[in-house]
Motif scaffolding. Sequence first.
Motif, PDB file in Angstrom:
ATOM      1  N   ALA A  60       0.373  17.718  -5.303  1.00  0.00           N
ATOM      2  CA  ALA A  60      -0.551  19.012  -5.168  1.00  0.00           C
ATOM      3  C   ALA A  60      -1.720  18.692  -4.406  1.00  0.00           C
ATOM      4  O   ALA A  60      -2.539  19.827  -3.916  1.00  0.00           O
ATOM      5  N   GLU A  61      -2.256  17.549  -4.309  1.00  0.00           N
ATOM      6  CA  GLU A  61      -3.575  17.419  -3.270  1.00  0.00           C
ATOM      7  C   GLU A  61      -3.349  17.363  -1.900  1.00  0.00           C
ATOM      8  O   GLU A  61      -4.530  17.134  -1.419  1.00  0.00           O
ATOM      9  N   ASN A  97       4.501  14.178  -7.855  1.00  0.00           N
ATOM     10  CA  ASN A  97       3.685  15.083  -8.613  1.00  0.00           C
ATOM     11  C   ASN A  97       2.569  14.252  -9.160  1.00  0.00           C
ATOM     12  O   ASN A  97       1.570  15.138  -9.444  1.00  0.00           O
ATOM     13  N   ASP A  98       2.770  13.192  -9.758  1.00  0.00           N
ATOM     14  CA  ASP A  98       1.562  12.497 -10.379  1.00  0.00           C
ATOM     15  C   ASP A  98       1.208  11.448  -9.683  1.00  0.00           C
ATOM     16  O   ASP A  98       0.185  10.678  -9.997  1.00  0.00           O
ATOM     17  N   GLY A  99       1.452  11.194  -8.263  1.00  0.00           N
ATOM     18  CA  GLY A  99       0.856  10.143  -7.502  1.00  0.00           C
ATOM     19  C   GLY A  99       1.560   8.636  -7.689  1.00  0.00           C
ATOM     20  O   GLY A  99       1.184   7.645  -7.021  1.00  0.00           O
ATOM     21  N   LEU A 100       2.445   8.703  -8.798  1.00  0.00           N
ATOM     22  CA  LEU A 100       2.927   7.317  -9.206  1.00  0.00           C
ATOM     23  C   LEU A 100       4.506   7.133  -8.925  1.00  0.00           C
ATOM     24  O   LEU A 100       4.867   5.929  -9.298  1.00  0.00           O
ATOM     25  N   THR A 101       4.922   7.894  -8.230  1.00  0.00           N
ATOM     26  CA  THR A 101       6.455   7.529  -7.967  1.00  0.00           C
ATOM     27  C   THR A 101       6.768   6.340  -7.436  1.00  0.00           C
ATOM     28  O   THR A 101       7.756   5.366  -7.829  1.00  0.00           O
ATOM     29  N   ALA A 102       6.211   5.758  -6.166  1.00  0.00           N
ATOM     30  CA  ALA A 102       6.298   4.353  -5.699  1.00  0.00           C
ATOM     31  C   ALA A 102       5.871   3.357  -6.656  1.00  0.00           C
ATOM     32  O   ALA A 102       6.469   2.388  -6.537  1.00  0.00           O
ATOM     33  N   ASN A 115       0.754  -0.957  -0.046  1.00  0.00           N
ATOM     34  CA  ASN A 115      -0.063   0.077   0.087  1.00  0.00           C
ATOM     35  C   ASN A 115       1.136   1.049  -0.349  1.00  0.00           C
ATOM     36  O   ASN A 115       1.229   1.702   0.883  1.00  0.00           O
ATOM     37  N   PRO A 116       1.440   1.721  -1.284  1.00  0.00           N
ATOM     38  CA  PRO A 116       2.443   2.561  -1.349  1.00  0.00           C
ATOM     39  C   PRO A 116       1.814   4.008  -1.115  1.00  0.00           C
ATOM     40  O   PRO A 116       0.465   4.118  -1.158  1.00  0.00           O
ATOM     41  N   PRO A 117       2.444   5.089  -0.970  1.00  0.00           N
ATOM     42  CA  PRO A 117       2.200   6.385  -1.119  1.00  0.00           C
ATOM     43  C   PRO A 117       1.474   6.649  -2.272  1.00  0.00           C
ATOM     44  O   PRO A 117       2.265   6.601  -3.307  1.00  0.00           O
ATOM     45  N   TYR A 118       0.434   7.284  -2.558  1.00  0.00           N
ATOM     46  CA  TYR A 118      -0.078   7.485  -4.103  1.00  0.00           C
ATOM     47  C   TYR A 118      -0.944   8.734  -4.097  1.00  0.00           C
ATOM     48  O   TYR A 118      -1.820   8.850  -5.063  1.00  0.00           O
TER      49      TYR A 118
END
Length: 279
Positions: A192-193, A214-219, A185-188
């Motif tokens: 900005a949110e 920035n896009d929620g997809l780094t992890a 369950n990664p940070p997503y």
Amino acid sequence: MRKITLLKQAGERFFQAGIEDAASEARLLLCWASNCTRIELMQRDDIPDDVVEKFQQAIQRRSAREPVAFITGEKGFWTLDLHVSPETLIPRGDSETLLEALLHHRPDRQKVQSILDLGTGTGCLLLAALKEYPQAWGLGVDVAPGAAALARRNARRNGLSERAAFIAGDWAAAIRGRFDVVLSNPPYIEHAEMVRLMPDVAEYEPHRALDGGNDGLTAYRILCRSLPHLLSEQGCAVLELGIGQAQAVTALAESAGLKVLECRKDLGGVERALVLAFS
């Protein structure tokens, strides 16, 4: 002091603080302060002074939007009772969707031998899976040493310390070996949110476990690159998704040579659990 008066006062303060289900939360906290069940609370009229003081302190904390779980120090998840702290996210019911998906795709409770949980937090996913797969051992990894320590406490609390180990590390960087199941369950949340989160979350839960870049997809980029080196030949991975992320994470997984077995929705209809395996 009269129970009905206490509950009315608490409910009014919670309502003014913008808390939903104010009356229900007031009863929950009074049960906690009284160390009794809801049925036992219903049978009481007067509340002792020491309990009143403890309850009023809890009211003050909750009115400041501190989560109930951090006030009580515990949270139920799946079949577990867990310690919680500000070191980790509070386990949420949506995450139980990952376990439902896992049990559907790996129904034989005797065949799963090894489980890896990346970003383990309280250890909730790993420990719940170990309860379901009695032959398995598990490893949980979290970047925060305090989170790993909390997960060890939860393993002991739920009788799983002999089958679970927890370490502090950067995702799978220090992991060598392959696993029948990988959970995460990664940070997503998009960076900005983060400012739009409820104060219960934004002011009390760790941002490192929430902020997905920035896009929620780094992890997910890290996880999808790592999974081909972590999964056994017949293994599967189950990743938790944020709202509207299924298509983007599917593309990342497929570009890493993985196939999607299922994208399971939670009770709210959100695509929450992505199940992956080798192509």
